[in-house]
Write an enzyme that holds these catalytic residues in place. Structure first.
Site, PDB file in Angstrom:
ATOM      1  N   THR A 130       0.724  -1.111   0.101  1.00  0.00           N
ATOM      2  CA  THR A 130       0.063  -0.113   0.068  1.00  0.00           C
ATOM      3  C   THR A 130       0.752   1.510   0.149  1.00  0.00           C
ATOM      4  OG1 THR A 130      -1.835  -1.103   1.199  1.00  0.00           O
ATOM      5  CG2 THR A 130      -1.763   1.325   1.185  1.00  0.00           C
ATOM      6  N   GLN A 142     -37.122 -10.913  26.083  1.00  0.00           N
ATOM      7  CA  GLN A 142     -37.014 -11.665  24.636  1.00  0.00           C
ATOM      8  C   GLN A 142     -36.194 -10.803  23.694  1.00  0.00           C
ATOM      9  OE1 GLN A 142     -41.337 -11.812  23.573  1.00  0.00           O
ATOM     10  NE2 GLN A 142     -41.720 -13.734  24.671  1.00  0.00           N
ATOM     11  N   GLU A 192      -6.572  -5.693   3.411  1.00  0.00           N
ATOM     12  CA  GLU A 192      -6.635  -6.964   2.742  1.00  0.00           C
ATOM     13  C   GLU A 192      -7.813  -6.940   1.806  1.00  0.00           C
ATOM     14  OE1 GLU A 192      -4.644  -9.324   3.002  1.00  0.00           O
ATOM     15  OE2 GLU A 192      -3.535  -9.028   4.907  1.00  0.00           O
TER      16      GLU A 192
HETATM   17  C1  LIG Z   1      -4.211  -1.397  10.392  1.00  0.00           C
HETATM   18  C2  LIG Z   1      -3.846  -1.724   9.039  1.00  0.00           C
HETATM   19  C3  LIG Z   1      -2.916  -2.538   8.606  1.00  0.00           C
HETATM   20  C4  LIG Z   1      -2.477  -2.599   7.231  1.00  0.00           C
HETATM   21  N1  LIG Z   1      -1.531  -3.264   6.984  1.00  0.00           N
HETATM   22  C5  LIG Z   1      -0.865  -3.279   5.795  1.00  0.00           C
HETATM   23  C6  LIG Z   1       0.444  -4.180   5.371  1.00  0.00           C
HETATM   24  O1  LIG Z   1       0.670  -4.616   6.319  1.00  0.00           O
HETATM   25  N2  LIG Z   1       0.769  -3.908   4.059  1.00  0.00           N
HETATM   26  C7  LIG Z   1       0.051  -3.304   3.181  1.00  0.00           C
HETATM   27  O2  LIG Z   1       0.847  -3.178   1.990  1.00  0.00           O
HETATM   28  N3  LIG Z   1      -0.858  -2.625   3.448  1.00  0.00           N
HETATM   29  C8  LIG Z   1      -1.509  -2.553   4.683  1.00  0.00           C
HETATM   30  N4  LIG Z   1      -2.665  -1.890   4.963  1.00  0.00           N
HETATM   31  C9  LIG Z   1      -3.224  -0.777   4.048  1.00  0.00           C
HETATM   32  C10 LIG Z   1      -4.642  -1.592   3.603  1.00  0.00           C
HETATM   33  O3  LIG Z   1      -4.582  -2.616   2.782  1.00  0.00           O
HETATM   34  C11 LIG Z   1      -5.345  -0.202   2.652  1.00  0.00           C
HETATM   35  O4  LIG Z   1      -5.718   0.732   3.720  1.00  0.00           O
HETATM   36  C12 LIG Z   1      -6.340  -0.704   1.984  1.00  0.00           C
HETATM   37  O5  LIG Z   1      -6.106  -1.414   0.963  1.00  0.00           O
HETATM   38  C13 LIG Z   1      -7.415   0.346   1.604  1.00  0.00           C
HETATM   39  O6  LIG Z   1      -6.514   1.339   1.047  1.00  0.00           O
HETATM   40  P1  LIG Z   1      -6.748   2.879   1.567  1.00  0.00           P
HETATM   41  O7  LIG Z   1      -6.605   2.952   3.117  1.00  0.00           O
HETATM   42  O8  LIG Z   1      -5.484   3.598   0.843  1.00  0.00           O
HETATM   43  O9  LIG Z   1      -8.069   3.357   0.910  1.00  0.00           O
HETATM   44  P2  LIG Z   1      -8.388   3.860  -0.451  1.00  0.00           P
HETATM   45  O10 LIG Z   1      -8.065   3.021  -1.193  1.00  0.00           O
HETATM   46  O11 LIG Z   1      -7.942   5.170  -0.741  1.00  0.00           O
HETATM   47  O12 LIG Z   1     -10.149   3.743  -0.585  1.00  0.00           O
HETATM   48  C14 LIG Z   1     -10.971   4.806   0.020  1.00  0.00           C
HETATM   49  C15 LIG Z   1     -12.197   4.436  -0.113  1.00  0.00           C
HETATM   50  O13 LIG Z   1     -12.576   4.312  -1.296  1.00  0.00           O
HETATM   51  C16 LIG Z   1     -13.212   2.968  -1.677  1.00  0.00           C
HETATM   52  N5  LIG Z   1     -12.729   2.449  -3.019  1.00  0.00           N
HETATM   53  C17 LIG Z   1     -11.711   2.599  -3.634  1.00  0.00           C
HETATM   54  N6  LIG Z   1     -12.173   2.025  -5.052  1.00  0.00           N
HETATM   55  C18 LIG Z   1     -13.418   1.775  -5.208  1.00  0.00           C
HETATM   56  C19 LIG Z   1     -14.282   1.420  -6.021  1.00  0.00           C
HETATM   57  N7  LIG Z   1     -13.777   1.023  -7.277  1.00  0.00           N
HETATM   58  N8  LIG Z   1     -15.581   1.625  -6.062  1.00  0.00           N
HETATM   59  C20 LIG Z   1     -16.088   1.793  -4.897  1.00  0.00           C
HETATM   60  N9  LIG Z   1     -15.405   2.340  -3.720  1.00  0.00           N
HETATM   61  C21 LIG Z   1     -14.005   2.196  -3.916  1.00  0.00           C
HETATM   62  C22 LIG Z   1     -12.349   2.000  -0.758  1.00  0.00           C
HETATM   63  O14 LIG Z   1     -13.273   0.607  -0.551  1.00  0.00           O
HETATM   64  C23 LIG Z   1     -12.465   2.835   0.543  1.00  0.00           C
HETATM   65  O15 LIG Z   1     -13.777   2.886   1.019  1.00  0.00           O
HETATM   66  C24 LIG Z   1      -3.054  -1.728   6.298  1.00  0.00           C
HETATM   67  C25 LIG Z   1      -4.134  -0.816   6.625  1.00  0.00           C
HETATM   68  C26 LIG Z   1      -4.567  -0.747   7.980  1.00  0.00           C
HETATM   69  C27 LIG Z   1      -5.583   0.379   8.284  1.00  0.00           C
END
Ligand SMILES: Cc1cc2nc3c(=O)[nH]c(=O)nc-3n(C[C@H](O)[C@H](O)[C@H](O)COP(=O)(O)OP(=O)(O)OC[C@H]3O[C@@H](n4cnc5c(N)ncnc54)[C@H](O)[C@@H]3O)c2cc1C
Length: 389
Positions: free
Chosen positions: A137, A284, A368
């Site tokens: 990410t 209930q 994930e």
């Molecule tokens: C606690 C934690 C641990 C993590 N650990 C790791 C790790 O070890 N390694 C790693 O690489 N990553 C890690 N991540 C990252 C994680 O995989 C990302 O946060 C996740 O993939 C979402 O990316 P983003 O937060 O940038 O959100 P964004 O991708 O910016 O998305 C924002 C919103 O837009 C929505 N969205 C995106 N595309 C679409 C679409 N086509 N249609 C409708 N809605 C959409 C998403 O669902 C979300 O609601 C971690 C995240 C957290 C919070």
């Protein structure tokens, strides 16, 4: 399943397990209840990651336990799932640790590494002598990793890595990072020792979720790697996605552990808490909350067991994992919210684990693959039309 609560006994799922699977579960439950649970409320509050647990989990064979060779336990999918289930019943942080170390970092090396890379890193990652992280990410977004900006460029025989990653589990305590980057040949993976000059990791401090766990920003500045750092068998995004599928499978099980803990706590409380002259468990409306939650919990467990059988048979598809991740995280959040309502005011305190689980599960809903991403994966499978863009 190692039985000690009504939410485990009523449907008798224990009968579906082998002795070996029960043994893994019992080991994980002992670790969870004796090592994690006694301090977890304080660890969550004070944001403490207990480094000493890493080698203890390694000694139990729980790191990369789904893999074979190089010190990994070679356990079946149900056993791995049960370990995730028990660890997450104590706290999502420790199931997350096992996922990042075992399913992400170790899987990447095991599936795509050279013999030398495997030899160098897998045995120490399996014992917990070393910690691994998995960097996909980026600050600009995680849902569409094809848009990643981190770049690895050839420089003679070497590679030079520039860019940044966000939300990387264990980044500041890791010995090795699996870093995914754009190259002239598409996305490739690199094995990056974290003491390489140009590597910097910074903890993300302001979390209200997964506080007993570490997530970081990573920065790569003119970071020079030898040719041998490239994961030779990883070509394109299908490589990190294969690792993510292993981790998502663990989530399908893990979140049901958090759900079980919430359900158990709420049922227990309902026996003694009185309102209008009788226990709230005799009302209930309370019973309906429990019955609805229990049905979803059992369905989630059956789904997890089904996916484990498919995984062991080698036929589990990403879409099937999306069903499990989407459903089980969603239902676990609902169950935690139900439990919070039964505990009412006390439910928001650290005297009970429910609010902690609720906050943790919000992270699991996002990492994930978010709910939306898994919904779109299923939409594509059902209609044959991709709606991501
Ligand atoms: C606690 C934690 C641990 C993590 N650990 C790791 C790790 O070890 N390694 C790693 O690489 N990553 C890690 N991540 C990252 C994680 O995989 C990302 O946060 C996740 O993939 C979402 O990316 P983003 O937060 O940038 O959100 P964004 O991708 O910016 O998305 C924002 C919103 O837009 C929505 N969205 C995106 N595309 C679409 C679409 N086509 N249609 C409708 N809605 C959409 C998403 O669902 C979300 O609601 C971690 C995240 C957290 C919070």
């Amino acid at each position: 399943m190692t039985v000690n609560s009504v939410s485990e006994t009523l449907l008798g799922l224990d009968a579906l397990l082998t002795d070996d699977e029960r043994e893994w579960q019992a080991k994980a439950r002992t670790f969870a209840t004796q090592r994690i649970s006694p301090t977890i409320e304080k660890d969550f509050e004070d944001a403490i990651f207990r480094r000493e647990f890493v080698a203890e989990l390694g000694a139990q064979g729980m790191l990369g336990m789904h893999l074979t060779g190089y010190g990994a336990a070679g356990a079946n999918a149900t056993s791995y799932g049960l370990v995730c289930y028990e660890l997450e019943a104590a706290d999502t942080a420790w199931r997350t640790f096992v996922s990042v170390q075992g399913s992400l970092a170790m899987s990447a090396l095991a599936y795509f590494g050279s013999p030398e890379q495997k030899e160098q890193w897998l045995p120490s990652l399996a014992t917990g002598a070393a910690i691994g992280c998995f960097a996909l990410t980026e600050p600009t977004g995680g849902s569409d990793p094809a848009g990643m900006l981190t770049r690895a460029t050839r420089s003679g025989d070497d590679w030079v890595l520039d860019g940044s990653k966000r939300w990387i589990g264990l980044g500041t305590v890791a010995d090795v990072a699996i870093v995914w980057a754009q190259t002239d040949e598409g996305v490739r993976g690199f094995v990056v020792p974290t003491d390489t000059p140009g590597f910097r990791a910074v903890n993300i401090e302001s979390k209200h979720s997964l506080r007993a766990s570490i997530q970081c920003d990573l920065f790569f500045n003119d970071l020079r790697l030898p040719a041998s750092a490239l994961l030779p068998e990883a070509r394109g995004l299908s490589a990190p996605f294969r690792c993510l599928n292993d981790a998502r499978f663990g989530i399908v099980w893990g979140v049901m552990g958090a759900a079980r803990d919430c359900l158990d706590v709420a049922i227990e409380r309902s026996k003694t808490r009185q309102a209008f002259g009788k226990p709230i468990g005799a009302m209930q409306l309370t019973q309906q909350k429990f019955a609805d939650s229990f049905v979803e919990y059992e369905k989630g467990m059956l789904l997890a067991l089904h996916l484990a059988k498919l995984k062991d048979a080698g036929t589990l598809t990403p879409e099937q994992i999306s069903v499990g991740k989407l459903n089980n995280v969603r239902e676990a959040i609902q169950i935690a919210s139900m439990a919070r309502s039964v505990l009412a005011g006390d439910g928001i305190t650290g005297d009970f684990p429910v609010m902690r689980h609720m906050n943790n599960l919000e992270s699991v809903r996002t990492y994930e693959g978010t709910d939306e991403v898994h919904t779109l994966v299923l939409g594509r499978a059902l209609t044959d039309q991709a709606a991501f863009r």
